[in-house]
Design an enzyme around this catalytic site. Structure first.
Site, PDB file in Angstrom:
ATOM      1  N   ASP A  13      -0.187  -6.940  -6.101  1.00  0.00           N
ATOM      2  CA  ASP A  13      -0.421  -6.107  -7.279  1.00  0.00           C
ATOM      3  C   ASP A  13      -0.211  -4.647  -6.859  1.00  0.00           C
ATOM      4  O   ASP A  13       0.254  -4.367  -5.737  1.00  0.00           O
ATOM      5  CB  ASP A  13      -1.814  -6.372  -7.880  1.00  0.00           C
ATOM      6  N   CYS A  71      -3.593  -8.020  -2.315  1.00  0.00           N
ATOM      7  CA  CYS A  71      -4.203  -7.195  -3.361  1.00  0.00           C
ATOM      8  C   CYS A  71      -5.206  -6.283  -2.635  1.00  0.00           C
ATOM      9  O   CYS A  71      -5.170  -6.193  -1.408  1.00  0.00           O
ATOM     10  CB  CYS A  71      -4.841  -8.045  -4.455  1.00  0.00           C
ATOM     11  N   THR A  73      -8.581  -6.329  -2.114  1.00  0.00           N
ATOM     12  CA  THR A  73      -9.503  -7.012  -1.194  1.00  0.00           C
ATOM     13  C   THR A  73      -8.918  -8.306  -0.636  1.00  0.00           C
ATOM     14  O   THR A  73      -9.433  -8.846   0.341  1.00  0.00           O
ATOM     15  CB  THR A  73     -10.781  -7.418  -1.948  1.00  0.00           C
ATOM     16  N   HIS A 104      -5.988 -24.901  12.106  1.00  0.00           N
ATOM     17  CA  HIS A 104      -6.919 -25.875  11.534  1.00  0.00           C
ATOM     18  C   HIS A 104      -6.650 -26.186  10.065  1.00  0.00           C
ATOM     19  O   HIS A 104      -6.958 -27.281   9.603  1.00  0.00           O
ATOM     20  CB  HIS A 104      -8.362 -25.361  11.673  1.00  0.00           C
ATOM     21  N   HIS A 139      -7.384 -32.353  12.322  1.00  0.00           N
ATOM     22  CA  HIS A 139      -7.215 -31.325  11.271  1.00  0.00           C
ATOM     23  C   HIS A 139      -6.318 -31.836  10.141  1.00  0.00           C
ATOM     24  O   HIS A 139      -6.507 -31.481   8.984  1.00  0.00           O
ATOM     25  CB  HIS A 139      -6.641 -30.041  11.878  1.00  0.00           C
TER      26      HIS A 139
HETATM   27  C1  RB5 Z   1      -7.290  -3.898  -8.113  1.00  0.00           C
HETATM   28  O1  RB5 Z   1      -7.992  -2.709  -8.294  1.00  0.00           O
HETATM   29  C2  RB5 Z   1      -8.135  -4.923  -7.360  1.00  0.00           C
HETATM   30  O2  RB5 Z   1      -9.128  -5.414  -8.193  1.00  0.00           O
HETATM   31  C3  RB5 Z   1      -7.276  -6.052  -6.855  1.00  0.00           C
HETATM   32  O3  RB5 Z   1      -6.256  -5.530  -6.060  1.00  0.00           O
HETATM   33  C4  RB5 Z   1      -7.962  -7.085  -5.974  1.00  0.00           C
HETATM   34  O4  RB5 Z   1      -8.706  -6.483  -4.970  1.00  0.00           O
HETATM   35  C5  RB5 Z   1      -8.694  -8.139  -6.668  1.00  0.00           C
HETATM   36  O5  RB5 Z   1      -9.237  -9.067  -6.096  1.00  0.00           O
END
Ligand code: RB5
Length: 376
Positions: A13, A71, A73, A104, A139
Site C-alpha cells: 500500500d 504495509c 505494520t 518450518h 514440518h
Molecule cells: C496504513 O496507514 C496502515 O494502516 C497500513 O499500511 C497497515 O499498517 C495496516 O495493517
C-alpha cells in the site's frame, strides 16, 4: 551453489510503496523476476487489502513462485494474504523469524512492516527468506494439517456466504484453465475480431456457472422413462442480462447459450468531458427488472465508473440482486466498484496490474469494444 532464480510478486500500500521499490531493485539485481501488483503511487492513500489480495492471488495461481507484501505494520497484509487458499504468509521482524518461516512453515509470502523494520534489516530478512529451504519431515505433516483445515473452512465459508444477503461484495477470480487459455487469445493483439468475439462469448458462458451458483431452486416432479421423481428447477422469476454498451454486447450471446430465457437490457453511458462523470445516453430494461436476478456485463472493469453507474441505474429501477461479470479488472476498478456497491459480487477472469495514464488496463487487451467490432 548458485541461488535459485525466482519469479516474485510484489504488493504494497502507500505505506509500503518505497520499500517495495527498493526490494524490487534488489531482487532484479540478484537476477530474480518480479511481478509488480501495485500500488504504483506513493502519494495516494490506498487500502492494503486491494494490493494484498492481488499479490496473494498471483502466488496462489502460480503466476509467481512466491510473494512479498509490505504495509505499515505488515499486520493488515498478513491478514489479507492468509485469506487466500494456498497462501502461507508470514510477517517477519528479524533474521530468526525469516529463517523459521521458511524452514518450518514453508512460507510462500514474506510480509514486512515498513514502519517497524529498518531498510537494511528488511533487505537482510528478504535475502534469508529467499535462500532458506523448507525442512520437510515433521514440518510437512504440520503444513499439510493447515492445508486440510483450509480445505474444510473454504467449503464451509463459501456455503454460508451464499445464503447471507448482507455479506459485503466479493471478487471471485474464475481462473479455470479453459478461461485462462481463451483469455490469452483475447490478450494477443494479433487475434482477429472474429476470434476475439468467439473467445469472449465462450468465456462469458463459462463465467455464468460460478456467478449463478446461488440461484434459488424449487422442487418439481417429473416422470422419467422409469418412474416419477422429485427434482429441482429454478424458482420464481428468472434472470436478466444487462449489457453496458458497447463492449458488454460481446458477452450477451455467450450467456444466452446457457440461459436462453433470460431477458436482455442495455445501458449506454458516456463520460462527460467537463465533469468526467459517466452519463446515461440510452437505457432499455425489461419491465419486470426489479423481480429478476441480474447479470450486469461489462468486459473491462477499468476505473469502475461505468459499471458502477450502470448498477446505480439498475438499483433506481428497483433491482435487488445484481452480479457483475467482467473479463478483466484493474485493482482500482474493483476497489471503486466495491466501495459504491458492497452488495454486488464481481466475477472476473483475471485481475491485471494497474491502469495506465489513459485509463487502460495493463497489460489488458486494449479497447474491448474496438477489438470486438473492428473499429480501430
Ligand atoms: C496504513 O496507514 C496502515 O494502516 C497500513 O499500511 C497497515 O499498517 C495496516 O495493517
Amino acid at each position: 551453489m548458485e541461488e535459485e532464480k525466482l519469479k516474485i510478486a510484489l504488493g504494497a500500500d502507500h505505506a509500503g510503496f518505497a520499500l517495495k521499490e527498493t526490494i524490487k531493485t534488489y531482487l532484479l539485481e540478484k537476477g530474480h523476476e518480479t511481478i509488480d501488483c501495485g500500488t504504483m503511487n506513493e502519494n495516494m492513500s490506498t487500502d492494503y487489502p486491494d494490493w494484498g489480495f492481488k499479490t496473494a492471488m498471483a502466488v496462489a495461481n502460480n503466476e509467481a513462485d512466491r510473494g512479498i507484501l509490505i504495509c505499515g505494520t505488515g499486520i493488515g497484509m498478513s491478514m489479507v494474504a492468509n485469506k487466500v487458499k494456498g497462501i502461507r504468509a508470514t510477517l517477519c521482524h528479524d533474521h530468526y523469524t525469516a529463517q523459521m518461516s521458511r524452514k518450518h512453515n514453508n512460507s510462500n509470502i514474506l510480509v514486512l512492516g515498513s514502519r517497524v523494520t529498518p531498510l537494511d534489516l528488511a533487505l537482510e530478512i528478504t535475502e534469508i527468506w529467499l535462500t532458506t529451504d523448507f525442512d520437510y519431515g515433521k514440518h510437512e505433516i504440520r503444513v499439510e494439517k493447515i492445508n486440510k483445515l483450509e480445505r474444510e473452512c473454504h467449503t464451509e465459508s463459501s456455503m454460508s456466504s451464499c445464503s447471507c444477503k448482507t455479506t459485503p461484495g466479493k471478487t471471485f477470480v474464475v481462473d479455470h484453465p479453459l478461461i485462462q487459455h481463451k483469455l490469452s487469445l483475447l490478450r494477443d493483439k494479433n487475434t482477429s475480431s472474429k476470434d476475439f468475439r468467439d473467445a469472449l462469448q465462450e468465456i462469458s458462458t463459462l463465467l455464468v456457472f460460478p456467478a449463478t451458483k446461488n440461484l434459488s431452486l424449487e422442487k418439481v416432479e417429473v416422470e422419467t422413462p422409469i418412474e416419477k421423481t422429485e427434482t429441482l428447477a429454478l424458482s420464481g422469476k428468472k434472470l436478466a442480462i444487462v449489457a453496458v454498451l458497447r463492449a458488454g454486447l460481446g458477452m450477451v450471446d455467450g450467456i444466452l447459450r446457457v440461459i436462453p430465457n433470460a431477458k436482455v437490457g442495455h445501458i449506454g453511458l458516456y463520460r462527460d468531458p467537463e465533469t468526467l462523470q459517466p452519463v446515461d445516453y440510452y437505457c432499455k430494461l425489461p419491465g419486470d427488472i426489479s423481480e429478476r436476478d441480474i447479470l450486469l456485463v461489462d468486459p473491462m472493469l477499468a476505473t469502475g465508473g461505468s459499471a458502477s453507474s450502470a448498477a446505480d441505474h439498475l438499483k433506481k429501477e428497483g433491482a435487488k440482486r445484481i452480479m457483475l461479470l467482467s473479463l478483466l479488472a484493474a485493482p482500482e476498478g474493483i476497489a471503486h466498484f466495491h466501495e459504491k456497491h458492497p452488495d454486488i459480487d464481481i466475477y472476473v477472469a483475471a485481475i491485471d496490474s494497474h491502469l495506465n495514464k489513459n485509463g487502460y488496463i495493463v497489460p489488458g487487451l486494449g479497447d474491448a469494444g474496438d477489438r470486438l467490432f473492428g473499429t480501430k
